[in-house]
Design a protein around this motif. Structure first.
Motif, PDB file in Angstrom:
ATOM      1  N   GLY A 256       0.789  -1.225   0.000  1.00 22.04           N
ATOM      2  CA  GLY A 256       0.000   0.000   0.000  1.00 22.04           C
ATOM      3  C   GLY A 256       0.818   1.270   0.000  1.00 22.04           C
ATOM      4  O   GLY A 256       0.272   2.361  -0.209  1.00 22.04           O
ATOM      5  N   MET A 257       2.133   1.160   0.213  1.00 20.30           N
ATOM      6  CA  MET A 257       2.978   2.346   0.234  1.00 20.30           C
ATOM      7  C   MET A 257       3.376   2.736  -1.182  1.00 20.30           C
ATOM      8  O   MET A 257       3.136   2.010  -2.143  1.00 20.30           O
ATOM      9  N   SER A 258       4.003   3.897  -1.313  1.00 21.41           N
ATOM     10  CA  SER A 258       4.451   4.394  -2.609  1.00 21.41           C
ATOM     11  C   SER A 258       5.953   4.610  -2.584  1.00 21.41           C
ATOM     12  O   SER A 258       6.555   4.796  -1.521  1.00 21.41           O
TER      13      SER A 258
ATOM     14  N   ALA B 291       7.056  -6.060  -2.841  1.00 21.32           N
ATOM     15  CA  ALA B 291       6.733  -5.636  -1.483  1.00 21.32           C
ATOM     16  C   ALA B 291       5.305  -5.109  -1.354  1.00 21.32           C
ATOM     17  O   ALA B 291       4.839  -4.854  -0.245  1.00 21.32           O
ATOM     18  N   GLY B 292       4.626  -4.931  -2.485  1.00 19.45           N
ATOM     19  CA  GLY B 292       3.232  -4.491  -2.452  1.00 19.45           C
ATOM     20  C   GLY B 292       3.033  -3.005  -2.623  1.00 19.45           C
ATOM     21  O   GLY B 292       1.937  -2.492  -2.366  1.00 19.45           O
ATOM     22  N   ALA B 293       4.077  -2.288  -3.073  1.00 19.56           N
ATOM     23  CA  ALA B 293       3.900  -0.859  -3.326  1.00 19.56           C
ATOM     24  C   ALA B 293       2.835  -0.662  -4.406  1.00 19.56           C
ATOM     25  O   ALA B 293       2.860  -1.326  -5.444  1.00 19.56           O
TER      26      ALA B 293
ATOM     27  N   ARG C 267       5.625  13.928   4.016  1.00 20.90           N
ATOM     28  CA  ARG C 267       5.780  14.180   5.447  1.00 20.90           C
ATOM     29  C   ARG C 267       5.791  12.841   6.190  1.00 20.90           C
ATOM     30  O   ARG C 267       4.909  12.012   5.998  1.00 20.90           O
ATOM     31  N   GLY C 268       6.809  12.645   7.007  1.00 22.64           N
ATOM     32  CA  GLY C 268       6.938  11.383   7.718  1.00 22.64           C
ATOM     33  C   GLY C 268       7.522  10.263   6.885  1.00 22.64           C
ATOM     34  O   GLY C 268       7.605   9.127   7.352  1.00 22.64           O
ATOM     35  N   GLY C 269       7.941  10.559   5.666  1.00 21.79           N
ATOM     36  CA  GLY C 269       8.498   9.553   4.773  1.00 21.79           C
ATOM     37  C   GLY C 269       9.997   9.380   4.965  1.00 21.79           C
ATOM     38  O   GLY C 269      10.583   9.844   5.951  1.00 21.79           O
ATOM     39  N   ALA C 270      10.626   8.708   4.006  1.00 22.59           N
ATOM     40  CA  ALA C 270      12.044   8.401   4.124  1.00 22.59           C
ATOM     41  C   ALA C 270      12.718   8.473   2.767  1.00 22.59           C
ATOM     42  O   ALA C 270      12.094   8.247   1.723  1.00 22.59           O
TER      43      ALA C 270
END
Length: 339
Positions: free
Chosen positions: A160-162, A182-184, A253-256
């Motif tokens: 679910g992440m991008s 990984a399911g991105a 925001r809050g990403g890496a």
């Protein structure tokens, strides 16, 4: 046997050497394929620590031709890939599980003779099996894939992440595929070369962009863009200051942002700490392949990662010094040496 020898900064040539003999716990591997990595070019220019004279080649696979006393897991004729990074197991970093940060780290193809040769000596504990019917060239991608896996692990990429991938070389193309596994749900490849953008989309990227096309990259992360607000994770895979500086700017925001690319020692990047602070963006680094080489071998053996389109050209040992001495040509992903 013939081997590509790094003799010192700017000096590389094919030489005749004695074929290695296996000591206790060693395998002699007849090299089937060995990749030319950007790190090889850094070594030649004196930008990455090595120990000349040494045979280069840390991305390799081949057939076991001889075994030394005490070898139990392999027999003559087995196809193997070699994890080049040999940790001491005793220093504080090793005892803490950070074998990639070993204070006495040795590396096949960097500090000890490697796979750009007809034969390479591999400690049994560094060898992993590959299927007998695997196309020979594929095993040379285990090492870069293992490094890519470590970067994706560090990022904590989840379904679910991008993701944004900066750089269309072999690491970038492998990370695109790992992000898919990984399911991105959205993965964007950013690279200047149109052919590489097209390939990335074939391998699983949902979109791509040319960073030289005005504000195209920032439009992706802007209001109404595919990744409005930025990506959960940005992978820097190009190894150049511009993309390192860009990576945290594209994170939400809050990403890496994860730095996978290898830069030169003299490279410097300007970072605005307040921007990172106010958006709580994590700036992370990923080095080598701690405990990931076996996973890489499995992904390649099963075909879960497609490496066939990453082979740009096959060359012989005699051509390798010239290829390492020059920047890769436009569009090249990986040149594979077949001794």
């Amino acid at each position: 046997m013939r081997a590509v020898r790094f003799e010192g900064v700017g000096r590389i040539a094919v030489q005749e050497l004695e074929k290695p003999a296996p000591g206790s716990g060693d395998l002699v591997v007849r090299v089937e394929a060995s990749g030319i990595c950007g790190t090889d070019r850094h070594i030649l220019r004196g930008e990455f620590s090595s120990r000349p004279p040494v045979t280069l080649g840390h991305e390799f696979s081949g057939i076991v031709e001889a075994i030394g006393p005490g070898v139990t897991r392999f027999k003559v004729g087995h196809r193997v890939t070699g994890d080049p990074n040999i940790a001491c197991g005793l220093c504080p970093s090793c005892r803490a599980g950070h074998v990639n940060l070993c204070e006495s780290l040795e590396a096949i193809g960097v500090t000890r003779d490697g796979g750009l040769a007809e034969y390479v000596l591999v400690p049994e504990k560094q060898a992993l099996s590959l299927p007998a019917d695997l196309p020979p060239l594929y095993g040379a991608f285990c090492e870069p894939l293992a490094c890519s896996i470590h970067g994706v692990d560090i990022a904590g990429l989840r379904p679910g992440m991008s993701a944004i991938v900066l750089g269309g070389g072999v690491i970038g193309m492998l990370v695109v595929q790992l992000a898919r596994l990984a399911g991105a749900t959205r993965t964007v490849m950013i690279t200047r070369q149109a052919a590489k953008r097209q390939l990335a989309e074939q391998l699983g990227a949902t979109a791509s962009a040319d960073p030289s096309a005005g504000d195209a990259v920032f439009d992706i992360c802007g209001p109404g863009g595919l990744l409005s607000g930025g990506a959960d994770v940005v992978f820097e895979c190009a190894g150049v200051p511009d993309t390192v500086a860009l990576a945290p700017k594209l994170a939400r925001r809050g990403g890496a942002a994860v730095i996978l690319g290898v830069l030169r020692p003299q490279d410097r990047v300007e970072i605005a700490p307040l921007e990172l602070l106010l958006r709580e963006v994590r700036l992370l680094t990923s080095f080598l392949n701690p405990f990931t080489h076996a996973r890489a071998a499995d992904l390649i053996a099963t075909g879960a990662i497609d490496v066939a389109p990453l082979v740009t050209r096959q060359i012989g040992l005699e051509e390798a010094p010239g290829v390492i001495s020059e920047p890769p040509p436009a569009g090249e992903i990986r040149a594979i040496v077949v001794p």
